[in-house]
Design an enzyme around this catalytic site. Structure first.
Site, PDB file in Angstrom:
ATOM      1  NE  ARG A 184      -2.286   0.694   3.470  1.00  0.00           N
ATOM      2  CZ  ARG A 184      -3.376   0.892   5.017  1.00  0.00           C
ATOM      3  NH1 ARG A 184      -4.513  -0.045   3.922  1.00  0.00           N
ATOM      4  NH2 ARG A 184      -3.461   0.692   5.694  1.00  0.00           N
ATOM      5  CB  ALA A 201       6.650  -5.799  11.859  1.00  0.00           C
ATOM      6  CD  GLU A 202       9.790  -6.077  16.421  1.00  0.00           C
ATOM      7  OE1 GLU A 202      10.221  -5.023  15.271  1.00  0.00           O
ATOM      8  OE2 GLU A 202       8.913  -5.311  16.706  1.00  0.00           O
ATOM      9  CB  SER A 256       1.507   1.565  18.605  1.00  0.00           C
ATOM     10  OG  SER A 256       2.452   1.665  18.317  1.00  0.00           O
ATOM     11  CB  THR A 257      -1.751   5.872  18.425  1.00  0.00           C
ATOM     12  OG1 THR A 257      -2.800   5.568  17.899  1.00  0.00           O
ATOM     13  CG2 THR A 257      -1.285   7.549  18.831  1.00  0.00           C
ATOM     14  N   GLY A 260       3.698   6.163  16.232  1.00  0.00           N
ATOM     15  CA  GLY A 260       2.903   7.576  15.449  1.00  0.00           C
ATOM     16  C   GLY A 260       3.554   9.066  16.122  1.00  0.00           C
ATOM     17  CD  GLU A 277      -3.560   5.030   7.363  1.00  0.00           C
ATOM     18  OE1 GLU A 277      -4.287   4.906   8.083  1.00  0.00           O
ATOM     19  OE2 GLU A 277      -3.402   5.700   6.278  1.00  0.00           O
TER      20      GLU A 277
HETATM   21  N1  LIG Z   1      -2.379   0.345  12.720  1.00  0.00           N
HETATM   22  C1  LIG Z   1      -2.749  -0.978  12.733  1.00  0.00           C
HETATM   23  O1  LIG Z   1      -2.428  -1.033  11.059  1.00  0.00           O
HETATM   24  C2  LIG Z   1      -1.385  -0.543  13.579  1.00  0.00           C
HETATM   25  C3  LIG Z   1      -0.395  -2.085  13.392  1.00  0.00           C
HETATM   26  C4  LIG Z   1       0.414  -3.038  14.282  1.00  0.00           C
HETATM   27  C5  LIG Z   1      -0.293  -2.179  15.824  1.00  0.00           C
HETATM   28  N2  LIG Z   1      -1.116  -1.422  15.767  1.00  0.00           N
HETATM   29  C6  LIG Z   1      -0.954  -0.742  17.608  1.00  0.00           C
HETATM   30  O2  LIG Z   1       0.363  -1.289  17.685  1.00  0.00           O
HETATM   31  C7  LIG Z   1       0.273  -2.052  19.301  1.00  0.00           C
HETATM   32  C8  LIG Z   1       0.697  -2.466  19.119  1.00  0.00           C
HETATM   33  O3  LIG Z   1       1.716  -3.369  18.267  1.00  0.00           O
HETATM   34  P1  LIG Z   1       3.273  -2.998  17.681  1.00  0.00           P
HETATM   35  O4  LIG Z   1       4.057  -2.837  19.112  1.00  0.00           O
HETATM   36  O5  LIG Z   1       3.573  -4.075  17.100  1.00  0.00           O
HETATM   37  O6  LIG Z   1       3.215  -1.731  17.271  1.00  0.00           O
HETATM   38  P2  LIG Z   1       4.421  -0.632  17.074  1.00  0.00           P
HETATM   39  O7  LIG Z   1       3.708   0.380  16.720  1.00  0.00           O
HETATM   40  O8  LIG Z   1       5.307  -0.755  17.954  1.00  0.00           O
HETATM   41  O9  LIG Z   1       5.104  -1.197  16.344  1.00  0.00           O
HETATM   42  C9  LIG Z   1       5.030  -1.084  14.717  1.00  0.00           C
HETATM   43  C10 LIG Z   1       6.339  -0.883  13.655  1.00  0.00           C
HETATM   44  O10 LIG Z   1       6.705   0.080  14.157  1.00  0.00           O
HETATM   45  C11 LIG Z   1       8.224  -0.515  14.512  1.00  0.00           C
HETATM   46  N3  LIG Z   1       8.559   0.403  15.598  1.00  0.00           N
HETATM   47  C12 LIG Z   1       8.785   0.896  17.026  1.00  0.00           C
HETATM   48  N4  LIG Z   1       9.281   1.191  17.831  1.00  0.00           N
HETATM   49  C13 LIG Z   1       9.676   1.904  16.509  1.00  0.00           C
HETATM   50  C14 LIG Z   1      10.377   3.801  16.976  1.00  0.00           C
HETATM   51  N5  LIG Z   1      10.744   4.258  17.807  1.00  0.00           N
HETATM   52  N6  LIG Z   1      10.195   4.355  15.580  1.00  0.00           N
HETATM   53  C15 LIG Z   1      10.669   2.950  14.666  1.00  0.00           C
HETATM   54  N7  LIG Z   1       9.483   2.527  14.795  1.00  0.00           N
HETATM   55  C16 LIG Z   1       9.958   1.979  15.621  1.00  0.00           C
HETATM   56  C17 LIG Z   1       8.191  -1.849  15.075  1.00  0.00           C
HETATM   57  O11 LIG Z   1       9.302  -2.730  15.124  1.00  0.00           O
HETATM   58  C18 LIG Z   1       7.047  -2.211  14.135  1.00  0.00           C
HETATM   59  O12 LIG Z   1       8.042  -2.210  12.298  1.00  0.00           O
HETATM   60  C19 LIG Z   1      -0.770  -3.081  19.212  1.00  0.00           C
HETATM   61  O13 LIG Z   1      -1.846  -3.412  20.546  1.00  0.00           O
HETATM   62  C20 LIG Z   1      -2.275  -2.088  18.189  1.00  0.00           C
HETATM   63  O14 LIG Z   1      -2.873  -1.461  19.165  1.00  0.00           O
HETATM   64  C21 LIG Z   1      -1.417  -0.780  14.883  1.00  0.00           C
HETATM   65  O1  LIG Z   2      -4.562  -3.589  10.389  1.00  0.00           O
HETATM   66  C1  LIG Z   2      -4.576  -2.350   9.247  1.00  0.00           C
HETATM   67  C2  LIG Z   2      -4.928  -1.557   7.884  1.00  0.00           C
HETATM   68  C3  LIG Z   2      -5.930  -3.576   7.490  1.00  0.00           C
HETATM   69  C4  LIG Z   2      -6.372  -3.153   6.315  1.00  0.00           C
HETATM   70  O2  LIG Z   2      -5.512  -2.281   5.515  1.00  0.00           O
HETATM   71  O3  LIG Z   2      -7.617  -3.102   5.879  1.00  0.00           O
END
Ligand SMILES: NC(=O)c1ccc[n+]([C@@H]2O[C@H](COP(=O)([O-])OP(=O)(O)OC[C@H]3O[C@@H](n4cnc5c(N)ncnc54)[C@H](O)[C@@H]3O)[C@@H](O)[C@H]2O)c1
Ligand SMILES: O=CCCC(=O)O
Length: 506
Positions: A184, A201-202, A256-257, A260, A277
């Site tokens: 995307r 992601a790891e 995650s927010t 983000g 996102e």
């Molecule tokens: N909106 C979405 O599509 C989505 C996807 C995954 C997780 N989440 C949310 O995030 C929560 C935790 O999941 P998570 O641990 O995978 O999410 P996360 O935000 O911690 O990780 C998402 C990605 O960011 C990377 N990352 C983590 N910390 C970083 C930093 N400081 N700088 C740069 N990259 C970094 C991770 O390695 C991973 O590749 C979930 O419970 C959910 O609430 C949302």
């Molecule tokens: O979880 C995030 C993406 C989900 C989707 O694109 O439908």
């Protein structure tokens, strides 16, 4: 059963992955990809990637760091001028070749995806069809990045708006959709004429590496796509480098927010273009006029896709008092028919959660709700007999606003049902959160449908529909769920800037 056997064939045929002898899948890689070459981390370090269904280490990936990231950024920056000047039609043709290779290798990629992300094979295939569709879509969109000729307010002038690629795009993606979240972003970036550095992601680097291999085989020039893998400890320093390196023009992040917000701050240093996102807290409202059977099917699709680990999953079921009991009973009945297990097993429709941290989070959310008076109608515990990371799909009622399941994004297989009386009340409950990604409602009252659609504070709404994702759709949120849109014709906008030209003396 045949699916299980196929998985074991992959495992048994690769010398670089667990239990392996020879490699049968030529795009299964355990190296990063920088400037058109497969490379180890400069430090030589690696990290383990585990199959969440079994806990088995399935392979080692390079644990890259800031130095590797700088090399990847430099490669992308060097490749940018030529890629930006490549005619959009040619970029589209290369994207189309990439798409064709992804389609012809879909079954193999699906196995890699299930292997490392745990989702049932049928869902992995669904994600791959979905993820591929972004490359198909942006292959076509590339040649529609048109500018504008404006009406000049004075004589003897021509005023023109050009759209030009922003430069190097940094793409940080999550584990929950290891294929589609990359395509995307990368589809739009490449179509626009940007080059990119991807940090997957790891938990799920192998799907990402397979995609990049197919991009290389499609003929996408060296340096245009680079991929930096790392374990969790290096995610933050790599992320900081991607945000602050002056050669990077923009960052697109899904996750995650909390992360983000950090990346948004870091990007402020260089006033980078930012697309975010982030997490949601989707309301799923069922009004008295709704078709309850359809609402339950939509609820199952929205809530339990990827075991609830989807950013647009229904988070709170908000059900009108006239249909509450019927909806809850039918939902409970459907949930009781789920089959948990290894996603490679064909009849499994609920896999494991991705890792121990997710299981702990889900457990804590259920415990918090029960401690505060919620009633468990189904599940409420780990399925330890199946594996460490399995959690029984859980249905909770008697939900109160002080519970974590009400305020937080659950991101797991927990359905929580609340009762309401009036439309105003349902809107107030829905909007009473800092998140605003997706929302859903079921109603057969047309006027109500328009009112509710306008009043919900979210970026995307399913109206009598639980599955809303498509390459044609503008995906994104409001409030703390993010900035910008992905997919659709708007997805390109994240990767271009407008240059205004004023021709005088004509
Ligand atoms: N909106 C979405 O599509 C989505 C996807 C995954 C997780 N989440 C949310 O995030 C929560 C935790 O999941 P998570 O641990 O995978 O999410 P996360 O935000 O911690 O990780 C998402 C990605 O960011 C990377 N990352 C983590 N910390 C970083 C930093 N400081 N700088 C740069 N990259 C970094 C991770 O390695 C991973 O590749 C979930 O419970 C959910 O609430 C949302
Ligand atoms: O979880 C995030 C993406 C989900 C989707 O694109 O439908």
């Amino acid at each position: 059963m045949s699916c299980v056997l196929q998985l074991y064939r992959i495992q048994a045929s690769s010398s670089r992955f667990s239990n392996c002898g020879r490699m049968s899948i030529s795009f299964l890689h355990n190296k990063g990809f920088i400037n058109g070459s497969w490379v180890d981390a400069k430090s030589g370090k690696t990290f383990e990637v585990k199959n969440p269904a079994t806990g088995e280490v399935i392979g080692l990936a390079p644990d890259m760091d800031v130095e590797d990231t700088k090399s990847a950024i430099k490669a992308a920056a060097d490749a940018f001028p030529a890629w930006a000047k490549t005619p959009a039609k040619e970029r589209g043709v290369l994207l189309r070749k990439w798409y064709d290779l992804m389609v012809s290798n879909s079954d193999e990629i699906a196995k890699i995806l299930t292997w490392e992300a745990g989702k049932p094979l049928s869902e992995s295939k669904g994600e791959i069809t979905y993820g591929n569709s972004f490359i198909d879509w942006f292959a076509e969109e590339a040649r529609r990045i048109n500018g504008e000729v404006l009406q000049s307010p004075v004589r003897n002038r021509e005023m023109v708006l050009l759209k030009q690629p922003i430069g190097v795009a940094a793409l940080i993606t999550p584990w929950n959709f290891p294929h589609a979240m990359i395509t995307r972003k990368a589809g739009a970036a490449l179509a626009a004429g940007c080059t990119c550095v991807i940090r997957p992601a790891e938990d799920t680097p192998f799907t990402a590496l397979a995609l990049v291999d197919l991009a290389d085989k499609a003929g996408i020039p060296k340096g245009v796509i680079n991929i930096v893998t790392s374990g969790r400890p290096n995610a933050a320093p790599i992320g900081k480098e991607l945000c602050e390196n002056p050669l990077v023009a923009g960052l697109s992040f899904t996750g995650s927010t909390e992360v983000g917000k950090l990346l948004y701050k870091q990007c402020a240093t260089g006033i980078k273009r930012v697309g975010l996102e982030l997490g949601g807290n989707a309301p799923f409202i069922v009004f008295n006029s709704a078709d309850i059977n359809k609402a339950v099917e939509g609820a199952i699709a929205s809530k339990f896709r990827n075991c609830g680990q989807t950013c647009i999953s229904a988070n709170r079921f908000i059900i009108q008092d006239g249909v509450f009991d019927e909806f809850v009973e039918k939902l409970r009945d459907r949930m009781s028919k789920f089959k948990l297990g290894n996603g490679m097993d064909c009849d499994v429709n609920q896999g494991p959660l991705i890792n121990a941290a997710q299981v702990k989070k889900v457990e804590a959310i259920v415990k918090d709700a029960v401690d505060k008076g919620a009633k468990v109608l189904h599940g409420g515990e780990r399925a330890s007999n199946i594996g460490e990371l399995f959690y029984v799909p859980t249905l909770l009622v008697d939900i109160k606003p002080n519970m974590a399941c009400y305020t937080e994004e659950i991101f797991g297989p927990i359905a929580v049902c609340l009762k309401f009386k009036t439309e105003e009340e349902a809107i107030a409950i829905s909007n009473g959160t800092s998140r605003g990604l997706a929302g859903y409602f079921y109603s057969n009252d047309l006027n109500q449908a328009w009112r509710v659609a306008r009043n919900l504070e979210v970026g995307m709404i399913g109206i009598n529909e639980g599955l809303i994702s498509a390459a044609e759709a503008a995906f994104g949120g409001v409030k703390e769920s993010g900035i910008g849109r992905e997919g659709s014709s708007h997805g390109i906008e994240e990767y271009v800037y407008i240059k205004y030209l004023c021709f005088g003396g004509i």
